[in-house]
Design a protein around this motif. Structure first.
Motif, PDB file in Angstrom:
ATOM      1  N   UNK A  22       1.333   6.631  -6.190  1.00  0.00           N
ATOM      2  CA  UNK A  22       2.252   6.444  -7.315  1.00  0.00           C
ATOM      3  C   UNK A  22       2.735   7.795  -7.832  1.00  0.00           C
ATOM      4  N   UNK A  23       1.792   8.733  -7.997  1.00  0.00           N
ATOM      5  CA  UNK A  23       2.136  10.051  -8.545  1.00  0.00           C
ATOM      6  C   UNK A  23       3.121  10.782  -7.634  1.00  0.00           C
ATOM      7  N   UNK A  24       2.960  10.599  -6.314  1.00  0.00           N
ATOM      8  CA  UNK A  24       3.822  11.338  -5.375  1.00  0.00           C
ATOM      9  C   UNK A  24       4.996  10.497  -4.865  1.00  0.00           C
ATOM     10  N   UNK A  25       5.200   9.349  -5.477  1.00  0.00           N
ATOM     11  CA  UNK A  25       6.311   8.464  -5.090  1.00  0.00           C
ATOM     12  C   UNK A  25       6.347   8.169  -3.596  1.00  0.00           C
ATOM     13  N   UNK A  26       5.202   7.748  -3.098  1.00  0.00           N
ATOM     14  CA  UNK A  26       5.081   7.413  -1.679  1.00  0.00           C
ATOM     15  C   UNK A  26       5.794   6.090  -1.385  1.00  0.00           C
ATOM     16  N   UNK A  27       6.478   6.037  -0.251  1.00  0.00           N
ATOM     17  CA  UNK A  27       7.159   4.804   0.152  1.00  0.00           C
ATOM     18  C   UNK A  27       6.217   3.853   0.892  1.00  0.00           C
ATOM     19  N   UNK A  28       5.401   4.436   1.772  1.00  0.00           N
ATOM     20  CA  UNK A  28       4.518   3.603   2.589  1.00  0.00           C
ATOM     21  C   UNK A  28       3.094   4.155   2.544  1.00  0.00           C
ATOM     22  N   UNK A  29       2.193   3.358   1.994  1.00  0.00           N
ATOM     23  CA  UNK A  29       0.774   3.736   1.964  1.00  0.00           C
ATOM     24  C   UNK A  29       0.051   2.885   3.006  1.00  0.00           C
ATOM     25  N   UNK A  30      -0.564   3.556   3.974  1.00  0.00           N
ATOM     26  CA  UNK A  30      -1.240   2.818   5.052  1.00  0.00           C
ATOM     27  C   UNK A  30      -2.759   2.978   4.905  1.00  0.00           C
ATOM     28  N   UNK A  31      -3.459   1.856   4.712  1.00  0.00           N
ATOM     29  CA  UNK A  31      -4.911   1.885   4.501  1.00  0.00           C
ATOM     30  C   UNK A  31      -5.672   1.464   5.745  1.00  0.00           C
ATOM     31  N   UNK A  32      -6.572   2.317   6.176  1.00  0.00           N
ATOM     32  CA  UNK A  32      -7.503   1.950   7.235  1.00  0.00           C
ATOM     33  C   UNK A  32      -8.639   1.170   6.571  1.00  0.00           C
ATOM     34  N   UNK A  33      -9.264   0.267   7.295  1.00  0.00           N
ATOM     35  CA  UNK A  33     -10.437  -0.424   6.743  1.00  0.00           C
ATOM     36  C   UNK A  33     -11.500  -0.512   7.827  1.00  0.00           C
ATOM     37  N   UNK A  34     -12.740  -0.768   7.417  1.00  0.00           N
ATOM     38  CA  UNK A  34     -13.822  -0.877   8.398  1.00  0.00           C
ATOM     39  C   UNK A  34     -13.734  -2.233   9.086  1.00  0.00           C
ATOM     40  N   UNK A  35     -13.927  -2.239  10.376  1.00  0.00           N
ATOM     41  CA  UNK A  35     -13.813  -3.499  11.106  1.00  0.00           C
ATOM     42  C   UNK A  35     -15.145  -3.988  11.633  1.00  0.00           C
ATOM     43  N   UNK A  36     -15.997  -4.354  10.721  1.00  0.00           N
ATOM     44  CA  UNK A  36     -17.317  -4.812  11.165  1.00  0.00           C
ATOM     45  C   UNK A  36     -17.348  -6.331  11.111  1.00  0.00           C
ATOM     46  N   UNK A  37     -17.158  -6.910  12.271  1.00  0.00           N
ATOM     47  CA  UNK A  37     -17.021  -8.359  12.313  1.00  0.00           C
ATOM     48  C   UNK A  37     -18.347  -9.077  12.511  1.00  0.00           C
ATOM     49  N   UNK A  38     -19.429  -8.304  12.713  1.00  0.00           N
ATOM     50  CA  UNK A  38     -20.703  -8.951  13.044  1.00  0.00           C
ATOM     51  C   UNK A  38     -21.195  -9.861  11.921  1.00  0.00           C
ATOM     52  N   UNK A  39     -20.681  -9.614  10.720  1.00  0.00           N
ATOM     53  CA  UNK A  39     -21.101 -10.449   9.603  1.00  0.00           C
ATOM     54  C   UNK A  39     -19.863 -10.842   8.798  1.00  0.00           C
ATOM     55  N   UNK A  40     -19.464 -12.083   8.961  1.00  0.00           N
ATOM     56  CA  UNK A  40     -18.205 -12.533   8.366  1.00  0.00           C
ATOM     57  C   UNK A  40     -18.218 -12.466   6.837  1.00  0.00           C
ATOM     58  N   UNK A  41     -19.367 -12.820   6.249  1.00  0.00           N
ATOM     59  CA  UNK A  41     -19.471 -12.801   4.789  1.00  0.00           C
ATOM     60  C   UNK A  41     -19.296 -11.375   4.267  1.00  0.00           C
ATOM     61  N   UNK A  42     -19.907 -10.448   4.991  1.00  0.00           N
ATOM     62  CA  UNK A  42     -19.817  -9.043   4.648  1.00  0.00           C
ATOM     63  C   UNK A  42     -18.381  -8.521   4.702  1.00  0.00           C
ATOM     64  N   UNK A  43     -17.730  -8.878   5.794  1.00  0.00           N
ATOM     65  CA  UNK A  43     -16.346  -8.459   6.006  1.00  0.00           C
ATOM     66  C   UNK A  43     -15.444  -9.004   4.897  1.00  0.00           C
ATOM     67  N   UNK A  44     -15.648 -10.278   4.584  1.00  0.00           N
ATOM     68  CA  UNK A  44     -14.848 -10.931   3.564  1.00  0.00           C
ATOM     69  C   UNK A  44     -15.057 -10.258   2.215  1.00  0.00           C
ATOM     70  N   UNK A  45     -16.295  -9.917   1.974  1.00  0.00           N
ATOM     71  CA  UNK A  45     -16.669  -9.253   0.744  1.00  0.00           C
ATOM     72  C   UNK A  45     -15.999  -7.878   0.636  1.00  0.00           C
ATOM     73  N   UNK A  46     -16.074  -7.104   1.710  1.00  0.00           N
ATOM     74  CA  UNK A  46     -15.492  -5.761   1.717  1.00  0.00           C
ATOM     75  C   UNK A  46     -13.981  -5.794   1.553  1.00  0.00           C
ATOM     76  N   UNK A  47     -13.348  -6.654   2.359  1.00  0.00           N
ATOM     77  CA  UNK A  47     -11.888  -6.735   2.271  1.00  0.00           C
ATOM     78  C   UNK A  47     -11.477  -7.295   0.915  1.00  0.00           C
TER      79      UNK A  47
END
Ligand code: GDP
Length: 295
Positions: free
Chosen positions: A173-198
């Motif tokens: 916001x401060x730098x007036x960015x047009x596109x912010x791209x977020x990486x996230x952790x992809x740990x699928x071994x535990x669906x509840x965990x993943x859902x919680x994190x995302x």
């Protein structure tokens, strides 16, 4: 089209072989075509659907020349791929793209390619290193940030991914960015965990950046065949995926997975990865994809 030679070999060249070996259209011809599609990772359900439609059309049009079956097959493939087609669109600014997917599928590379694409369009791009579980993930993203001349917000390994996203949004916001791209952790071994994190990440985006257009891109690896379909179905249950990026299509004869993803997962394929370089990312286009396959 460049990068799809292997997929063409695995699907259409083999279809043509089958068609050439027949002088008339009979039941066996359809069985052989069915086998080619399944081997090319089109998936059992989608293959059945395609063959059923094909038989129906051939019967209705009274087609007796095997080579004319090809045109019908091509048009069925085109129809499946065109269904619900839509492109990745980052307008209006600002836009936040949340990238999800398991490790190794090409998530970081796709982020780098996107950063490069939007930079070259003159947009202000920022990366958020919210996969804090692996130090390597942040390092890799950092390399892409430097390579593309993009700002990056990162914390230390083990930091709260939500805190990274929070800081990134503030900076964007401060730098007036047009596109912010977020990486996230992809740990699928535990669906509840993943859902919680995302879930935590999306909560912060909802609260801190409601004005931003949002894209949630799932990255899946075409070389993993039916696993890509399974991952897409699983991620769809835990997040509102707006599009799929299908990577490494250049490296597989099993390009039929595009069809399986299209018809079995109700999310548009928006991007395809056809190589490791920044320019090897294409908007998915049903017509040009079909033409690349069938010539
Ligand atoms: P991540 O763990 O999901 O972030 O995966 P990376 O982005 O690190 O990619 C894993 C590997 O796949 C790297 O060697 C990339 O160069 C490679 N890769 C990513 N996308 C493509 C693609 O479209 N084609 C090919 N051939 N390789 C790719």
């Amino acid at each position: 089209k460049k990068g799809l030679e292997k997929a063409k070999q695995g699907i259409t060249d083999r279809i043509d072989e089958v068609l050439k070996s027949y002088t008339s259209v009979d039941e066996e011809l359809f069985e052989d075509l069915e086998e080619v599609l399944i081997t090319a990772d089109v998936g059992v359900n989608t293959t059945m659907e395609i063959i059923e439609q094909l038989e129906d059309r051939v019967r209705r049009k009274k087609i007796t020349d095997p080579m004319l079956v090809r045109d019908e097959l091509k048009s069925i493939v085109r129809e499946i791929l065109s269904n619900g087609e839509c492109k990745l669109d980052v307008e209006p600014s600002p836009c936040i793209i949340v990238m999800v997917g398991v490790n190794g599928v090409g998530k970081t590379t796709t982020i780098g390619k996107l950063a490069s694409r939007y930079k070259s369009e003159g947009k202000k791009v920022m990366l958020a290193a919210a996969d804090t579980f692996r130090a390597a993930a942040t390092e890799q993203l950092d390399i892409w940030a430097k390579r593309t001349g993009t700002d990056i917000v990162k914390h230390q390994e083990g930091a709260d991914p939500g805190a990274v996203v929070f800081d990134a949004i503030k900076a964007a916001k401060a730098r007036h960015v047009d596109v912010l791209i977020c990486d996230t952790a992809g740990r699928l071994h535990n669906k509840a965990n993943l859902m919680n994190e995302l879930g935590k990440i999306f909560k912060i985006i909802n609260r801190e950046f409601p004005e931003a257009k949002r894209e949630v891109l799932l990255v899946v690896d075409a070389t993993t065949g039916q696993n890509a379909v399974v991952q897409a179905k699983t991620f769809k249950e835990v997040a509102d995926i707006t599009g799929i990026a299908l990577t490494k299509l250049d490296g597989t004869a099993k390009g039929g997975v595009v069809l399986a993803v299209k018809s079995e997962v109700d999310v548009p394929v928006k991007l395809i990865g056809v190589g490791e370089r920044v320019e090897d990312l294409q908007d998915f286009d049903a017509d040009s994809f079909t033409d690349a396959l069938f010539g």
